[in-house]
Design an enzyme around this catalytic site. Sequence first.
Site, PDB file in Angstrom:
ATOM      1  N   HIS A  48       0.843  -1.191   0.000  1.00 57.06           N
ATOM      2  CA  HIS A  48       0.000   0.000   0.000  1.00 57.06           C
ATOM      3  C   HIS A  48       0.881   1.246   0.000  1.00 57.06           C
ATOM      4  CE1 HIS A  48       0.515  -0.677   4.467  1.00 57.06           C
ATOM      5  NE2 HIS A  48       0.856   0.596   4.365  1.00 57.06           N
TER       6      HIS A  48
HETATM    7  P1  TYD Z   1      -2.410  -3.675   7.385  1.00 52.22           P
HETATM    8  O1  TYD Z   1      -2.376  -2.231   7.008  1.00 52.22           O
HETATM    9  O2  TYD Z   1      -3.074  -4.610   6.440  1.00 52.22           O
HETATM   10  O3  TYD Z   1      -0.920  -4.192   7.668  1.00 52.22           O
HETATM   11  P2  TYD Z   1       0.351  -4.287   6.682  1.00 52.22           P
HETATM   12  O4  TYD Z   1       0.467  -2.985   6.006  1.00 52.22           O
HETATM   13  O5  TYD Z   1       1.485  -4.589   7.585  1.00 52.22           O
HETATM   14  O6  TYD Z   1       0.186  -5.400   5.737  1.00 52.22           O
HETATM   15  O7  TYD Z   1      -3.056  -3.765   8.821  1.00 52.22           O
HETATM   16  C1  TYD Z   1      -3.455  -4.997   9.401  1.00 52.22           C
HETATM   17  C2  TYD Z   1      -4.674  -4.761  10.265  1.00 52.22           C
HETATM   18  O8  TYD Z   1      -4.372  -3.908  11.369  1.00 52.22           O
HETATM   19  C3  TYD Z   1      -5.801  -4.100   9.497  1.00 52.22           C
HETATM   20  O9  TYD Z   1      -7.015  -4.720   9.924  1.00 52.22           O
HETATM   21  C4  TYD Z   1      -5.789  -2.669   9.969  1.00 52.22           C
HETATM   22  C5  TYD Z   1      -5.248  -2.776  11.375  1.00 52.22           C
HETATM   23  N1  TYD Z   1      -4.468  -1.600  11.823  1.00 52.22           N
HETATM   24  C6  TYD Z   1      -4.933  -0.842  12.875  1.00 52.22           C
HETATM   25  O10 TYD Z   1      -6.023  -1.094  13.433  1.00 52.22           O
HETATM   26  N2  TYD Z   1      -4.188   0.206  13.323  1.00 52.22           N
HETATM   27  C7  TYD Z   1      -2.997   0.532  12.753  1.00 52.22           C
HETATM   28  O11 TYD Z   1      -2.331   1.507  13.196  1.00 52.22           O
HETATM   29  C8  TYD Z   1      -2.524  -0.243  11.634  1.00 52.22           C
HETATM   30  C9  TYD Z   1      -1.218   0.087  10.957  1.00 52.22           C
HETATM   31  C10 TYD Z   1      -3.289  -1.313  11.210  1.00 52.22           C
END
Ligand code: TYD
Length: 131
Positions: A48
């Site tokens: 992302h």
């Molecule tokens: P995600 O953005 O998919 O992680 P990555 O970029 O590492 O692949 O986030 C995983 C899950 O955590 C998603 O359900 C969103 C949640 N999340 C939060 O609740 N708070 C946060 O600060 C972050 C970064 C993610």
Amino acid sequence: MYSLLNFRGHTDGRGVLFSLEEEKNIPFQIKRVYYLTDLQPNHPRGFHAHKNLEQVAICVSGSCVFTLDNGLSRISVELNSPGQGLHIKGLIWREMKDFSNGCVIMVLANEYYDESDYIRDYSEFKRLSAG
Ligand code: TYD
């Protein structure tokens, strides 16, 4: 596309201590800290970009590889030291992979979590970065 911050460790016979302070060795006001554990080498994450977020990622244990993409070129950076921070701001697509055993990644951010700030579609990212 990124810069690497070096944090001074306070080392003595008991170990090493690192201290992070907003607007001192972290170049913004810290609104959020999150960390990733139990990472799997065969399960890359990220994929992302953010519309408006500044972050510093620190591999506090083990090592991992961040791939960064500004829409024109792609670069991979290995993080393998708790004394190093990867500072990312602007429209940058990021992917994280090659997590070592016991890898822990801590991320400091200048905004609260906001799903509407995410660009999770690579073609949308390419469109936005082009123009
Ligand atoms: P995600 O953005 O998919 O992680 P990555 O970029 O590492 O692949 O986030 C995983 C899950 O955590 C998603 O359900 C969103 C949640 N999340 C939060 O609740 N708070 C946060 O600060 C972050 C970064 C993610």
